[in-house]
Design a protein around this motif. Structure first.
Motif, PDB file in Angstrom:
ATOM      1  N   SER A   1       1.051  -1.308   0.199  1.00 45.70           N
ATOM      2  CA  SER A   1       0.256   0.174  -0.073  1.00 45.70           C
ATOM      3  C   SER A   1       1.041   1.333   0.318  1.00 45.70           C
ATOM      4  N   TYR A   2       1.743   0.993   0.616  1.00 50.53           N
ATOM      5  CA  TYR A   2       2.915   1.788   0.937  1.00 50.53           C
ATOM      6  C   TYR A   2       4.134   2.603  -0.086  1.00 50.53           C
ATOM      7  N   HIS A   3       4.004   0.967  -0.863  1.00 49.36           N
ATOM      8  CA  HIS A   3       4.849   1.070  -2.011  1.00 49.36           C
ATOM      9  C   HIS A   3       3.898   1.826  -4.101  1.00 49.36           C
ATOM     10  N   LEU A   4       2.472   1.671  -3.559  1.00 48.02           N
ATOM     11  CA  LEU A   4       1.706   2.328  -4.120  1.00 48.02           C
ATOM     12  C   LEU A   4       1.593   3.846  -4.177  1.00 48.02           C
ATOM     13  N   GLU A   5       1.896   4.582  -3.139  1.00 45.38           N
ATOM     14  CA  GLU A   5       1.226   5.413  -2.748  1.00 45.38           C
ATOM     15  C   GLU A   5       2.305   6.422  -3.133  1.00 45.38           C
ATOM     16  N   ARG A   6       3.754   5.944  -3.269  1.00 48.05           N
ATOM     17  CA  ARG A   6       5.214   6.978  -2.833  1.00 48.05           C
ATOM     18  C   ARG A   6       5.393   6.299  -4.750  1.00 48.05           C
ATOM     19  N   ALA A   7       4.591   5.402  -5.618  1.00 47.97           N
ATOM     20  CA  ALA A   7       4.997   5.139  -7.046  1.00 47.97           C
ATOM     21  C   ALA A   7       3.775   6.902  -7.006  1.00 47.97           C
ATOM     22  N   SER A   8       2.670   6.195  -7.181  1.00 49.07           N
ATOM     23  CA  SER A   8       1.907   6.941  -7.969  1.00 49.07           C
ATOM     24  C   SER A   8       2.161   8.464  -7.850  1.00 49.07           C
ATOM     25  N   ASP A   9       2.941   8.957  -6.728  1.00 42.76           N
ATOM     26  CA  ASP A   9       3.227  10.959  -6.223  1.00 42.76           C
ATOM     27  C   ASP A   9       4.328  10.717  -6.679  1.00 42.76           C
ATOM     28  N   LEU A  10       4.957   9.918  -7.049  1.00 35.47           N
ATOM     29  CA  LEU A  10       6.158  10.582  -8.199  1.00 35.47           C
ATOM     30  C   LEU A  10       5.614  10.338  -9.510  1.00 35.47           C
ATOM     31  N   VAL A  11       5.789   8.855  -9.740  1.00 37.23           N
ATOM     32  CA  VAL A  11       4.636   9.517 -11.404  1.00 37.23           C
ATOM     33  C   VAL A  11       3.683  10.907 -11.556  1.00 37.23           C
ATOM     34  N   VAL A  12       2.652  11.697 -10.620  1.00 35.74           N
ATOM     35  CA  VAL A  12       2.506  12.370 -11.061  1.00 35.74           C
ATOM     36  C   VAL A  12       3.556  14.060 -10.870  1.00 35.74           C
ATOM     37  N   ARG A  13       4.350  13.323  -9.720  1.00 34.33           N
ATOM     38  CA  ARG A  13       5.153  14.522  -9.754  1.00 34.33           C
ATOM     39  C   ARG A  13       6.534  15.072 -10.938  1.00 34.33           C
ATOM     40  N   LEU A  14       6.680  13.403 -11.789  1.00 33.33           N
ATOM     41  CA  LEU A  14       7.761  13.622 -12.381  1.00 33.33           C
ATOM     42  C   LEU A  14       7.305  13.487 -14.095  1.00 33.33           C
ATOM     43  N   GLY A  15       5.718  13.200 -13.763  1.00 36.77           N
ATOM     44  CA  GLY A  15       5.297  13.046 -15.142  1.00 36.77           C
ATOM     45  C   GLY A  15       4.471  14.737 -15.602  1.00 36.77           C
ATOM     46  N   ASP A  16       4.261  15.342 -14.420  1.00 37.60           N
ATOM     47  CA  ASP A  16       3.735  16.578 -14.808  1.00 37.60           C
ATOM     48  C   ASP A  16       5.000  17.792 -14.396  1.00 37.60           C
ATOM     49  N   GLY A  17       6.202  17.493 -14.609  1.00 43.70           N
ATOM     50  CA  GLY A  17       7.329  18.542 -13.502  1.00 43.70           C
ATOM     51  C   GLY A  17       7.555  18.714 -15.018  1.00 43.70           C
ATOM     52  N   THR A  18       8.936  19.155 -15.578  1.00 42.98           N
ATOM     53  CA  THR A  18       9.871  19.522 -16.412  1.00 42.98           C
ATOM     54  C   THR A  18       9.819  18.840 -17.012  1.00 42.98           C
ATOM     55  N   PRO A  19       9.498  19.594 -18.293  1.00 40.29           N
ATOM     56  CA  PRO A  19      10.067  19.139 -19.836  1.00 40.29           C
ATOM     57  C   PRO A  19      10.597  17.874 -19.619  1.00 40.29           C
ATOM     58  N   GLU A  20      11.727  17.507 -18.917  1.00 36.46           N
ATOM     59  CA  GLU A  20      12.460  16.872 -18.580  1.00 36.46           C
ATOM     60  C   GLU A  20      12.341  15.571 -18.488  1.00 36.46           C
ATOM     61  N   SER A  21      11.668  15.771 -17.509  1.00 38.52           N
ATOM     62  CA  SER A  21      10.654  14.627 -16.678  1.00 38.52           C
ATOM     63  C   SER A  21       9.984  13.836 -17.055  1.00 38.52           C
ATOM     64  N   HIS A  22       8.602  14.981 -17.357  1.00 34.66           N
ATOM     65  CA  HIS A  22       7.728  15.186 -18.483  1.00 34.66           C
ATOM     66  C   HIS A  22       8.373  13.182 -19.629  1.00 34.66           C
ATOM     67  N   ARG A  23       9.316  13.432 -20.779  1.00 36.40           N
ATOM     68  CA  ARG A  23      10.125  13.178 -21.316  1.00 36.40           C
ATOM     69  C   ARG A  23      10.363  11.480 -20.852  1.00 36.40           C
ATOM     70  N   ARG A  24      10.945  11.866 -20.221  1.00 36.47           N
ATOM     71  CA  ARG A  24      11.540  10.195 -19.590  1.00 36.47           C
ATOM     72  C   ARG A  24      10.304   9.364 -19.073  1.00 36.47           C
ATOM     73  N   MET A  25       9.779  10.030 -18.581  1.00 37.73           N
ATOM     74  CA  MET A  25       8.066   9.362 -17.799  1.00 37.73           C
ATOM     75  C   MET A  25       7.140   8.737 -19.061  1.00 37.73           C
ATOM     76  N   GLN A  26       7.081   9.670 -20.103  1.00 33.86           N
ATOM     77  CA  GLN A  26       6.745   9.328 -21.182  1.00 33.86           C
ATOM     78  C   GLN A  26       7.198   8.304 -21.991  1.00 33.86           C
ATOM     79  N   ASP A  27       8.703   7.899 -22.152  1.00 30.35           N
ATOM     80  CA  ASP A  27       9.344   7.362 -22.868  1.00 30.35           C
ATOM     81  C   ASP A  27       9.728   6.267 -21.657  1.00 30.35           C
ATOM     82  N   ALA A  28       9.166   6.242 -20.388  1.00 28.32           N
ATOM     83  CA  ALA A  28       9.283   4.909 -19.165  1.00 28.32           C
ATOM     84  C   ALA A  28       7.865   4.314 -20.205  1.00 28.32           C
ATOM     85  N   LEU A  29       7.247   5.150 -19.772  1.00 35.32           N
ATOM     86  CA  LEU A  29       5.810   4.148 -19.928  1.00 35.32           C
ATOM     87  C   LEU A  29       5.856   3.660 -21.409  1.00 35.32           C
TER      88      LEU A  29
END
Lengths: 95, 272
Positions: free
Chosen positions: B154-182
């Protein structure tokens, strides 16, 4: 190196309901929510806490070591200021 | 300490000695254990290499949690198999084609974007599965392990979800990396929801759900986070990589095992 560091946070943890939060250390985090998560990971791995406070380190004002004398010396040798003459009933619990 | 108490006071479970169900139940337990083991190992590769101290510790914690789950699942697998293999023997002395983890968890750790995205995609599934098992499994031993693991996941999911949102909706660089990862990982997610005869046998015994039955809930919860993260899952036209659950792995698993199993292979029975 012009790497931008996350701001510093001071972490306070209460080990038991009703007990004071105690300072346990500091860490870096971009905001309060992540500071709580980081504090959970860094400082409560061994079930140390039931509650976490985080405070931006820059918001803490500290007394100056050079003023130690004027601030603290007057309290020396005034044992009567310690409330050691009261018996506290056991049912009161943690104070 | 609490682990020992749990082991000695383990609930009676008729499935553990059910000869007819044994092959399917053993394999299913290996699937559970191997997913946790391989993802745990991949996550542990960050230890000492995290981008910041706090993330390094968080990832190491997650890895340790997963290795703990492995001990419970593979420990029970050894009991069910009843041929003298414990969790250590199963983890360290099986070859790649005997591993039953999904391909998603064995892919290289990549950058933080791949690590975070993979954890999120897997955790969302893991959380649903463990919740089902903890509440509904006919096997008391399985339900007990799932309930224990669920607290951590439950904590892993909460932490990972939080980071996905932060990095996905973050800087252009972090967004690009997250989209590539997805884009990279998405075609590996289908395997988690594809059942086979073995899944059916375990589901018919009421031990576990049919993998397909978790898919709609997984898609809904993942979509919600991806929307918030301004990320978009790629179109795959129904194509998914698969085979790990049946022991057909990518070349990456062999390298993991080479590192993980070296000591026990070179010095059998070594301990400290």
């Amino acid at each position: 190196m012009s790497k931008k560091e996350w701001p510093l946070w001071e972490v306070f943890i209460s080990g038991q309901h009703g007990l004071n939060h105690r300072h346990v250390g500091s860490l870096h985090a971009p905001d309060a929510e992540m500071a709580i998560n980081h504090a959970r990971d860094v400082y409560t791995r061994r079930k140390e806490g039931v509650s976490i406070w985080v405070v931006p380190s820059k918001e803490i004002t500290a007394s100056s070591p050079s003023e130690k004398g004027p601030l603290f010396d007057p309290a020396e040798s005034k044992t009567y200021r310690h409330p050691t003459f009261f018996d506290i009933p056991e049912e009161v619990g943690k104070m | 300490m609490s682990d020992q108490i749990a082991a000695s006071g383990a609930p009676q479970d008729p499935f553990v000695s059910d000869a007819a169900l044994k092959p399917a139940f053993f394999e299913w337990l290996c699937r559970m254990g191997d997913n946790a083991l391989v993802l745990g190992h991949r996550t542990s590769e960050w230890c000492g290499h995290g981008p910041v101290l706090e993330e390094d510790i968080a990832l190491a914690n997650t890895a340790l949690d997963l290795i703990g789950h492995t001990q419970m699942w593979l420990g029970l697998a050894g009991e069910v198999e009843d041929e003298g293999r414990d969790a250590d023997k199963l983890a360290y002395l099986r070859d790649a084609f005997k591993f039953r983890n999904v391909l998603l968890v064995e892919l290289p750790k990549g950058d933080m974007a791949v690590t975070v995205m993979r954890e999120f995609l897997f955790d969302a599934y893991h959380h649903l599965l463990l919740s089902w098992l903890a509440e509904n499994s006919n096997s008391p031993r399985v339900a007990e392990i799932a309930a224990k693991a669920l607290k951590e996941v439950s904590y892993h999911l909460e932490r990972a979800s939080d980071l996905v949102v932060r990095l996905g909706d973050g800087t252009p660089e972090s967004h690009r990396r997250m989209q590539d990862a997805l884009d990279l990982l998405w075609p590996y997610t289908g395997e988690m929801f594809e059942g086979d005869a073995l899944d059916t046998a375990v589901a018919e015994a009421g031990i576990a759900p049919q993998p397909e039955d978790l898919k709609a809930d997984w898609e809904a919860s993942v979509q919600e986070i991806l929307d918030e993260a301004t990320l978009k899952a790629p179109e795959t036209a129904g194509f998914f990589h698969k085979g790990g659950k049946q022991g057909r792995h990518t070349e990456h698993l062999g390298y993991i095992l080479a590192e993980m199993q070296f000591l026990q292979r070179a010095y059998p029975g070594a301990s400290w």
